[in-house]
Design a protein around this motif. Structure first.
Motif, PDB file in Angstrom:
ATOM      1  N   GLN A 123      71.480  43.070  79.254  1.00  0.00           N
ATOM      2  CA  GLN A 123      70.307  43.843  79.658  1.00  0.00           C
ATOM      3  C   GLN A 123      69.578  43.175  80.813  1.00  0.00           C
ATOM      4  O   GLN A 123      69.733  41.986  81.045  1.00  0.00           O
ATOM      5  N   THR A 173      71.320  36.725  86.461  1.00  0.00           N
ATOM      6  CA  THR A 173      71.144  36.189  87.813  1.00  0.00           C
ATOM      7  C   THR A 173      70.922  34.686  87.776  1.00  0.00           C
ATOM      8  O   THR A 173      71.504  33.942  88.584  1.00  0.00           O
ATOM      9  N   GLY A 191      69.220  37.079  81.815  1.00  0.00           N
ATOM     10  CA  GLY A 191      69.526  35.801  82.438  1.00  0.00           C
ATOM     11  C   GLY A 191      70.789  35.783  83.282  1.00  0.00           C
ATOM     12  O   GLY A 191      71.271  34.723  83.683  1.00  0.00           O
TER      13      GLY A 191
END
Ligand code: ATP
Ligand code: MG
Lengths: 255, 245
Positions: A35, A41, A39
């Motif tokens: 989602q 990126t 985390g």
């Protein structure tokens, strides 16, 4: 091959990565899904060394990245290509200038050799009439494609794409996915892609790492993902009505 | 404490700027572009301001001489001294901190928030060398700007003095030549070299290490102007004490 072990990262009090271990194989399109805010990126930027993890290791073909000196890191980075979530094109340069930039910086090719290579990769991403335009003059989807062209122009060994097809129409999105997969197989690249697009998962999810709140909640391939009983994964995958129906049909068939 | 950390990371930034140099033919283009932007682009405003400041100094001096015993050549003398010692090097540098400094902070800051700096780093480019080094080199031409500011300032004083009816041209020129100490010009140029370095690096620091989005870019530019000016003023004091005191 990239191996990640026990990776932790916090910003102040917020723990973003909470001990992720996994590996990404050569010649495969490896997907990180999860989602928004899970985390992805941050994880990818840790692998590139743009964010320093608090703990854990990242190994490129067995070489520990976090222990390398900056100069050594920079040499390894010349073997990496990255497509940023927001494209990150140099806005003072034309499309052509952007794609030519790494060649100009790191190779000794002549002007015409570079031009040929630029034309080739821009054609590869289906962008033929925007050479002289500036990033501000082209659409978001075109910017994405320029970013991909720039990332692959040096024939990288490792390709990182942060949501390469977000903001693209479904047709172009599939085209980009296929393009990335083709390049990956053709040049035997280790490719890591962040996405939350289920189309990409089905099309090119040879290996999938599912992140939830900074944990690795599941990993497997696109063949496994529709069969797993892991609740976090099914919640994510079947959040769309269409996939819920497909799942229903699959379960009925099985019983 | 946090000031100390900032000074530390500024120093590290400066050192890093000189490492892993960018290919010369790329760097040459960057330097020429920065010379055009930072030096050539500032000429107009510097000439404009110097001319009028020189004029005002001449008029102020003239109006303050009521005693007939004070020689008329004081007007030229005072104009020369103020322009060479302070107005050309220091005042001009504060103007540059505003004009050039905010350009540097916002252009580097925008590259930071749009991840263009990350993109450079991922390619294996030393982004500090790529972005900051050409600005430092371009700013080495800054003493020429200061020299022009000196000429124009004194010229402005001459125009105001002679055409305002405060002094004869001969008196003014005599004042200009009175007790001329070449070392004052050296002092002024040394100051301008130091200020040039400050104007190139302090705003770069504020842009490079900024966090946030477009709104913060604007704030960073303001903060950068304040700090650049403060550093210039403090260094001006220290250098004056060291070199003239
Ligand atoms: N530089 C930072 N400072 C503080 N917190 C950060 C920073 N970068 C990311 N975070 C936090 O880390 C969490 C994960 O962010 P991340 O950008 O990795 O999410 P994501 O999975 O890529 O989401 P999306 O799909 O929307 O891109 C978020 O809660 C975010 O607020
Ligand atoms: Mg993201």
């Amino acid at each position: 091959m990239i191996e990640v072990g026990d990776l932790y990262k916090s910003f102040g009090d917020t723990e973003v990565l909470k001990g992720i271990s996994t590996s990404f194989e050569k010649g495969k399109t490896n997907l990180i899904i999860g989602q928004s805010g899970s985390g992805k990126t941050v994880f990818m930027k840790c692998m590139l060394g743009l964010i320093n993890p608090d703990k854990g290791y990242i190994r490129y073909e067995g070489r520990d990245y976090s222990e390398m000196a900056l100069a050594e890191k920079r040499n390894l980075r010349q073997e990496m290509g990255m497509v940023f979530q927001g494209s990150a094109l140099f806005d003072s340069m034309t499309v052509e200038g952007n794609v030519m930039f790494p060649l100009d910086m790191f190779t000794r090719q002549s002007r015409s050799e570079m031009q040929d290579r630029v034309d080739f990769v821009l054609k590869r991403v289906n962008l033929v009439d925007a050479h002289k335009k500036f990033p501000s003059e082209i659409s978001g989807g075109m910017q994405k494609r320029v970013a991909i062209a720039r990332a692959i122009v040096m024939n990288p060994k490792y390709l990182f794409c942060d949501e390469p097809n977000s903001g693209l129409d479904p047709k172009t999105a599939i085209l980009i996915d296929n393009l990335i997969q083709e390049i990956t197989q053709e040049y035997n690249i280790t490719t890591v892609i962040n996405t939350h697009d289920m189309n990409s998962v089905m099309e090119i999810g040879e290996k999938i790492v599912f992140l939830k709140d900074g944990w690795k909640a599941w990993e497997g391939s696109n063949k496994d993902i529709f069969r797993t009983d892991n609740e976090a994964v099914t919640n994510f995958v079947y959040s769309s009505e269409l996939f819920k129906k497909v799942r229903q049909m699959y379960l009925e068939e099985r019983n | 404490m946090s000031y100390m950390t900032s000074i530390g990371s500024y120093a590290i930034m400066v050192v890093e700027t000189f490492k892993k140099p960018t290919k010369w033919h790329v760097m040459r283009t960057l330097i020429l572009k920065e010379i055009d932007e930072l030096i050539y682009g500032s000429m107009g405003i510097i000439i404009f301001i110097s001319f009028f400041i020189g004029g005002v100094v001449a008029i102020q001096t003239a109006l303050n001489i009521s005693n007939p015993l004070i020689p008329k050549n004081l007007i030229g003398f005072a104009t020369r001294q103020s322009v060479i010692l302070e107005f050309a090097p220091t005042f001009t540098s504060i103007i540059m901190a505003g004009k050039v400094g905010s350009y540097i902070t916002s252009s580097i800051g925008t590259m930071r928030v749009t991840e263009q700096i990350d993109a450079l780093e991922v390619m294996g480019v030393n982004s500090l060398n790529y972005l900051v080094f050409p600005k430092i080199v371009a700013m080495f031409l800054y003493p020429f700007v200061v020299a022009i500011a000196m000429y124009i300032g004194i010229f402005g004083g001459w125009i105001a003095g002679v055409f305002g009816g405060f002094s004869s041209s001969a008196d003014f020129v005599e004042g200009l030549q009175l007790d001329f100490i070449p070392y004052h010009v050296t002092y002024s140029f040394i100051k301008s070299v130091v200020f040039a370095f400050v104007i190139a690096t302090v705003p770069s620091y504020h842009g490079y290490y900024m966090k946030g989005g477009a709104l913060e870019v604007g704030k960073a530019a303001t903060v950068s102007f304040v700090w650049t000016s403060v550093v210039i003023i403090v260094l001006n004091y220290i250098l004056t004490q060291l070199m003239l005191g």
